[in-house]
Design a protein around this motif. Structure first.
Motif, PDB file in Angstrom:
ATOM      1  N   VAL A 276     -88.744  10.589 -37.212  1.00  0.00           N
ATOM      2  CA  VAL A 276     -88.965  12.177 -36.879  1.00  0.00           C
ATOM      3  C   VAL A 276     -89.060  12.246 -35.732  1.00  0.00           C
ATOM      4  CG1 VAL A 276     -90.149  12.104 -39.228  1.00  0.00           C
ATOM      5  CG2 VAL A 276     -91.481  11.472 -37.563  1.00  0.00           C
ATOM      6  N   LEU A 277     -88.846  13.677 -35.258  1.00  0.00           N
ATOM      7  CA  LEU A 277     -89.039  14.092 -33.901  1.00  0.00           C
ATOM      8  C   LEU A 277     -90.512  14.480 -33.945  1.00  0.00           C
ATOM      9  CD1 LEU A 277     -87.059  14.641 -31.656  1.00  0.00           C
ATOM     10  CD2 LEU A 277     -86.900  16.822 -32.484  1.00  0.00           C
ATOM     11  N   GLY A 278     -91.194  15.104 -34.709  1.00  0.00           N
ATOM     12  CA  GLY A 278     -92.597  15.515 -34.534  1.00  0.00           C
ATOM     13  C   GLY A 278     -92.894  16.833 -34.056  1.00  0.00           C
ATOM     14  N   VAL A 279     -92.066  17.968 -34.372  1.00  0.00           N
ATOM     15  CA  VAL A 279     -92.059  19.081 -33.854  1.00  0.00           C
ATOM     16  C   VAL A 279     -92.245  20.278 -35.142  1.00  0.00           C
ATOM     17  CG1 VAL A 279     -91.150  18.899 -31.717  1.00  0.00           C
ATOM     18  CG2 VAL A 279     -89.743  19.612 -33.779  1.00  0.00           C
ATOM     19  N   GLU A 280     -92.840  21.352 -34.968  1.00  0.00           N
ATOM     20  CA  GLU A 280     -92.673  22.278 -36.190  1.00  0.00           C
ATOM     21  C   GLU A 280     -92.452  23.637 -35.269  1.00  0.00           C
ATOM     22  OE1 GLU A 280     -96.115  24.889 -38.195  1.00  0.00           O
ATOM     23  OE2 GLU A 280     -96.386  22.618 -38.627  1.00  0.00           O
ATOM     24  N   GLY A 281     -91.695  24.462 -36.053  1.00  0.00           N
ATOM     25  CA  GLY A 281     -91.287  25.752 -35.328  1.00  0.00           C
ATOM     26  C   GLY A 281     -90.366  26.580 -36.190  1.00  0.00           C
ATOM     27  N   GLY A 282     -89.418  27.373 -35.606  1.00  0.00           N
ATOM     28  CA  GLY A 282     -88.267  27.700 -36.453  1.00  0.00           C
ATOM     29  C   GLY A 282     -87.053  28.264 -35.701  1.00  0.00           C
ATOM     30  N   ARG A 344     -82.809   6.338 -37.016  1.00  0.00           N
ATOM     31  CA  ARG A 344     -83.975   5.611 -37.548  1.00  0.00           C
ATOM     32  C   ARG A 344     -85.155   5.707 -36.590  1.00  0.00           C
ATOM     33  NH1 ARG A 344     -79.347   2.766 -38.772  1.00  0.00           N
ATOM     34  NH2 ARG A 344     -79.005   2.469 -41.026  1.00  0.00           N
ATOM     35  N   PRO A 345     -86.374   5.231 -37.090  1.00  0.00           N
ATOM     36  CA  PRO A 345     -87.525   5.023 -36.194  1.00  0.00           C
ATOM     37  C   PRO A 345     -87.155   4.119 -34.953  1.00  0.00           C
ATOM     38  CG  PRO A 345     -88.072   4.753 -38.464  1.00  0.00           C
ATOM     39  CD  PRO A 345     -86.498   4.873 -38.438  1.00  0.00           C
ATOM     40  N   ASN A 346     -87.625   4.576 -33.827  1.00  0.00           N
ATOM     41  CA  ASN A 346     -87.244   3.964 -32.497  1.00  0.00           C
ATOM     42  C   ASN A 346     -86.044   4.161 -31.749  1.00  0.00           C
ATOM     43  OD1 ASN A 346     -89.696   2.765 -32.824  1.00  0.00           O
ATOM     44  ND2 ASN A 346     -88.973   1.032 -33.852  1.00  0.00           N
ATOM     45  N   ASP A 347     -85.072   4.988 -32.484  1.00  0.00           N
ATOM     46  CA  ASP A 347     -83.761   5.409 -32.036  1.00  0.00           C
ATOM     47  C   ASP A 347     -84.211   6.266 -31.040  1.00  0.00           C
ATOM     48  OD1 ASP A 347     -82.203   3.977 -33.699  1.00  0.00           O
ATOM     49  OD2 ASP A 347     -81.685   5.580 -34.783  1.00  0.00           O
ATOM     50  N   ILE A 348     -83.604   6.340 -29.932  1.00  0.00           N
ATOM     51  CA  ILE A 348     -83.658   7.315 -28.819  1.00  0.00           C
ATOM     52  C   ILE A 348     -82.590   8.408 -28.848  1.00  0.00           C
ATOM     53  CG2 ILE A 348     -83.859   7.533 -26.209  1.00  0.00           C
ATOM     54  CD1 ILE A 348     -86.051   5.825 -27.291  1.00  0.00           C
ATOM     55  N   VAL A 349     -83.258   9.844 -28.840  1.00  0.00           N
ATOM     56  CA  VAL A 349     -82.185  10.937 -28.821  1.00  0.00           C
ATOM     57  C   VAL A 349     -82.491  11.516 -27.662  1.00  0.00           C
ATOM     58  CG1 VAL A 349     -81.894  12.972 -30.024  1.00  0.00           C
ATOM     59  CG2 VAL A 349     -82.409  11.122 -31.514  1.00  0.00           C
ATOM     60  N   LYS A 350     -81.388  12.240 -27.013  1.00  0.00           N
ATOM     61  CA  LYS A 350     -81.512  12.956 -25.672  1.00  0.00           C
ATOM     62  C   LYS A 350     -81.573  14.321 -26.446  1.00  0.00           C
ATOM     63  CE  LYS A 350     -80.559   9.840 -22.516  1.00  0.00           C
ATOM     64  NZ  LYS A 350     -81.508   9.619 -21.476  1.00  0.00           N
ATOM     65  N   VAL A 351     -82.746  14.967 -26.120  1.00  0.00           N
ATOM     66  CA  VAL A 351     -82.984  16.389 -26.721  1.00  0.00           C
ATOM     67  C   VAL A 351     -83.017  17.203 -25.397  1.00  0.00           C
ATOM     68  CG1 VAL A 351     -84.852  17.772 -27.776  1.00  0.00           C
ATOM     69  CG2 VAL A 351     -84.679  15.326 -28.018  1.00  0.00           C
ATOM     70  N   SER A 352     -81.916  18.410 -25.452  1.00  0.00           N
ATOM     71  CA  SER A 352     -81.728  19.221 -24.304  1.00  0.00           C
ATOM     72  C   SER A 352     -82.781  20.570 -24.830  1.00  0.00           C
ATOM     73  CB  SER A 352     -80.285  19.763 -24.188  1.00  0.00           C
ATOM     74  OG  SER A 352     -79.737  18.416 -24.046  1.00  0.00           O
ATOM     75  N   VAL A 353     -83.674  20.966 -23.914  1.00  0.00           N
ATOM     76  CA  VAL A 353     -84.409  22.257 -24.332  1.00  0.00           C
ATOM     77  C   VAL A 353     -84.296  22.926 -23.119  1.00  0.00           C
ATOM     78  CG1 VAL A 353     -86.023  20.615 -25.488  1.00  0.00           C
ATOM     79  CG2 VAL A 353     -86.464  21.215 -23.034  1.00  0.00           C
ATOM     80  N   VAL A 354     -84.506  24.420 -23.667  1.00  0.00           N
ATOM     81  CA  VAL A 354     -84.587  25.480 -22.385  1.00  0.00           C
ATOM     82  C   VAL A 354     -86.185  26.018 -22.209  1.00  0.00           C
ATOM     83  CG1 VAL A 354     -84.171  27.771 -21.983  1.00  0.00           C
ATOM     84  CG2 VAL A 354     -82.246  26.390 -23.154  1.00  0.00           C
ATOM     85  N   ARG A 355     -86.583  25.436 -20.979  1.00  0.00           N
ATOM     86  CA  ARG A 355     -87.967  25.790 -20.705  1.00  0.00           C
ATOM     87  C   ARG A 355     -88.013  26.573 -19.523  1.00  0.00           C
ATOM     88  NH1 ARG A 355     -90.749  20.182 -19.748  1.00  0.00           N
ATOM     89  NH2 ARG A 355     -90.557  20.089 -21.777  1.00  0.00           N
ATOM     90  N   ASP A 356     -88.570  27.663 -19.362  1.00  0.00           N
ATOM     91  CA  ASP A 356     -88.585  28.699 -18.459  1.00  0.00           C
ATOM     92  C   ASP A 356     -87.305  28.923 -17.718  1.00  0.00           C
ATOM     93  OD1 ASP A 356     -91.570  28.504 -18.793  1.00  0.00           O
ATOM     94  OD2 ASP A 356     -91.453  26.782 -17.588  1.00  0.00           O
ATOM     95  N   GLY A 357     -86.378  29.243 -18.713  1.00  0.00           N
ATOM     96  CA  GLY A 357     -85.195  29.700 -18.234  1.00  0.00           C
ATOM     97  C   GLY A 357     -84.117  28.457 -17.729  1.00  0.00           C
ATOM     98  N   ASN A 358     -84.784  27.303 -17.787  1.00  0.00           N
ATOM     99  CA  ASN A 358     -83.811  26.147 -17.139  1.00  0.00           C
ATOM    100  C   ASN A 358     -83.836  25.164 -18.218  1.00  0.00           C
ATOM    101  OD1 ASN A 358     -84.073  26.979 -14.441  1.00  0.00           O
ATOM    102  ND2 ASN A 358     -85.995  26.306 -14.318  1.00  0.00           N
ATOM    103  N   LEU A 366     -87.708   8.507 -31.665  1.00  0.00           N
ATOM    104  CA  LEU A 366     -88.456   8.881 -32.976  1.00  0.00           C
ATOM    105  C   LEU A 366     -89.107   7.802 -33.337  1.00  0.00           C
ATOM    106  CD1 LEU A 366     -84.777   9.718 -34.546  1.00  0.00           C
ATOM    107  CD2 LEU A 366     -86.314  11.125 -33.185  1.00  0.00           C
ATOM    108  N   THR A 367     -90.122   8.514 -34.192  1.00  0.00           N
ATOM    109  CA  THR A 367     -91.344   8.016 -34.661  1.00  0.00           C
ATOM    110  C   THR A 367     -91.181   7.660 -36.056  1.00  0.00           C
ATOM    111  OG1 THR A 367     -92.442   9.299 -32.980  1.00  0.00           O
ATOM    112  CG2 THR A 367     -93.848   8.034 -34.217  1.00  0.00           C
ATOM    113  N   LYS A 368     -91.899   6.715 -36.694  1.00  0.00           N
ATOM    114  CA  LYS A 368     -91.898   6.649 -38.043  1.00  0.00           C
ATOM    115  C   LYS A 368     -92.897   7.787 -38.751  1.00  0.00           C
ATOM    116  CE  LYS A 368     -91.493   1.681 -39.317  1.00  0.00           C
ATOM    117  NZ  LYS A 368     -92.281   0.442 -39.738  1.00  0.00           N
TER     118      LYS A 368
END
Length: 463
Positions: A276-282, A344-358, A366-368
């Motif tokens: 799991v990534l461990g985030v909540e939102g929409g 699976r747990p412990n897999d590394i995922v490259k997560v791209s996010v937009v933060r403050d316009g960047n 990823l976590t169990k």
């Protein structure tokens, strides 16, 4: 002439070195699978009408890999004391057998078969008939009810034809596909259509992510194959959208990448390993973006990051907009969860996010699921384990691990360790659904929960 020969020799040596390096460093380091996986191919039937696409090779390959699955369920029927007393005969007591049918896909030459969980649910006996009319008893290896996938095994005295897994991430809307099923034990049947949409969530909680197609699928085709024009398995047909029970234009399939990951987990571990990534939102759209005061209208808005999660460790923050996972674009929760469910747990995922316009790219482990603290409106929750399911004869619900909201402290003794069965009359089927319901309640709003306590009492509580 000598220089030309030397040049040819150097070119040959260079090519051999490149090929050798590829074999040594790339192929040897590629993840190994017990299943047959198609190599990436760029050959597409682009811009061709149905009359110009040759479906025959794909159909011929697929029909031999699709089987008929018969599910026999034996249950006890209670006797009718009224009939016994007045007429001296048993009133329908004893055992009865109910038969259900569906389809399945052979995925290995030694007899592993993937089908839908709902096709084999509650079965006391399973029977599989191949396209050549040979019949075998089947053994259930494991299931994933959330994704509606089950894995069976037959012991045949010969090598069986099997499907090769394609890459469901690369199929495109408008691409031709074939739906292959064996619904009535009349040998496999084939229908053609196009991919109508991807990442369809029919549960409104983002857990499932289906491929939608207009290839005709009817009851009994559940568990059959969705294949591309090269005959590669890109989905497992699972349901139709219909008010009559018959096909009216849309059918849905579990993507092959997700089905393959589940099957490999069941083969190797006996259960599904979920990271799991461990985030909540929409997910974002024009209205929600306007309310949040942000420019992005596509992606997943992070409203909360859970404690001990990979998201917290990887640096994801509240207010981030997730736009990409590795090379996969994220348009909402369905596309996000669909990709994470293949990991699976412990897999590394490259997560791209937009933060403050960047745009920021983060490496997130990823976590169990059981290591993450899930807190919803004052309740810290966890999935119910196998022991509780067996003890209380439950198939769904979530367990209250801790009470963190002071206004519920007076109920803490009864609630801690209890299992939530329903909120305001809605049956709880998953952690995600519990999250959505509990978080929709305001601090001043009262709501009713149905729980089963650790001593087995069922309680209705107004909180």
């Amino acid at each position: 002439m000598k220089n030309l020969a030397n040049l040819f020799f150097v070119s040959l040596l260079s090519g051999a070195t490149t090929l050798g390096a590829y074999k040594l460093f790339i192929e040897n380091n590629a993840p190994q699978s017990k299943l047959s996986i198609a190599s990436e191919s760029f050959a597409k039937n682009v811009g061709l009408g149905a009359e110009n696409v040759d479906f025959t090779v794909a159909a011929d390959n697929a029909v031999h890999t699709v089987v008929h699955v018969k599910n026999m369920t034996t249950y006890n029927v209670p006797s009718d004391p009224f009939m016994e007393y007045f007429f001296g005969q048993r009133g329908g007591g004893g055992q009865q057998t109910q038969v259900g049918t569906g389809s399945g896909v052979i995925i290995s030459e030694d007899g592993y078969i993937v089908t839908n969980n709902h096709v084999i649910q509650n079965a006391t006996e399973l029977e599989v008939t191949l396209n050549n009319n040979k019949t075998y008893k089947a053994k259930l290896i494991g299931t994933d009810s959330k994704m509606d996938i089950a894995l069976l095994k037959v012991d045949a005295n010969e090598k069986l034809p099997y499907a090769t897994f394609g890459n469901s991430d690369t199929i495109k809307v408008g691409e031709w596909v074939l739906a292959v099923g064996n619904p009535y034990n009349l040998t496999s049947t084939v229908t053609a259509g196009i991919v109508s949409a991807k990442a369809r969530d029919l549960t409104n909680n983002g857990i499932q992510s289906f491929i939608q197609t207009d290839a005709a699928v009817n009851p009994g085709n559940s568990g059959g194959a969705l294949v591309n024009t090269r005959g590669e398995l890109v989905g497992i047909n699972t349901m139709i959208s219909s008010q009559t029970g018959s096909y009216v234009g849309y059918s849905f399939a579990v993507p092959s990448n997700l089905a393959r990951k589940i099957v490999e987990d069941l083969m190797e571990f006996g259960n599904v390993q979920r990271g799991v990534l461990g985030v909540e939102g929409g997910e974002l759209n024009g209205n929600s973006s306007k309310e949040l005061g942000i420019k992005e209208t596509q992606g997943f808005y992070v409203n909360k990051v859970y404690k001990n999660s990979g998201a917290e460790k990887g640096g994801i923050r509240k207010g981030d907009v997730i736009t990409q996972l590795d090379n996969q674009k994220v348009t909402g929760f369905a596309t996000l969860s669909s990709y994470i469910n293949t990991k699976r747990p412990n897999d590394i995922v490259k997560v791209s996010v937009v933060r403050d316009g960047n745009t920021v790219t983060l490496s997130v482990p990823l976590t169990k699921k059981e290591l993450v603290n899930y807190e919803y409106n004052g309740f810290e929750l966890e999935d119910i384990d196998v022991a509780d399911k067996k003890r209380f004869r439950l198939s769904s619900g979530v367990k209250i691990k801790e009470i963190t909201n002071e206004k519920f402290q007076e109920y803490a003794q009864e609630l801690k360790g209890s299992i939530i069965l329903a909120v305001d009359g809605q049956k709880i089927t998953s952690m995600e659904q519990a999250s959505k319901l509990l978080n929709s309640k305001s601090e001043t709003q009262k709501f009713r929960i149905e729980v089963i306590t650790q001593d087995g009492q069922r309680l209705q509580m107004l909180l």
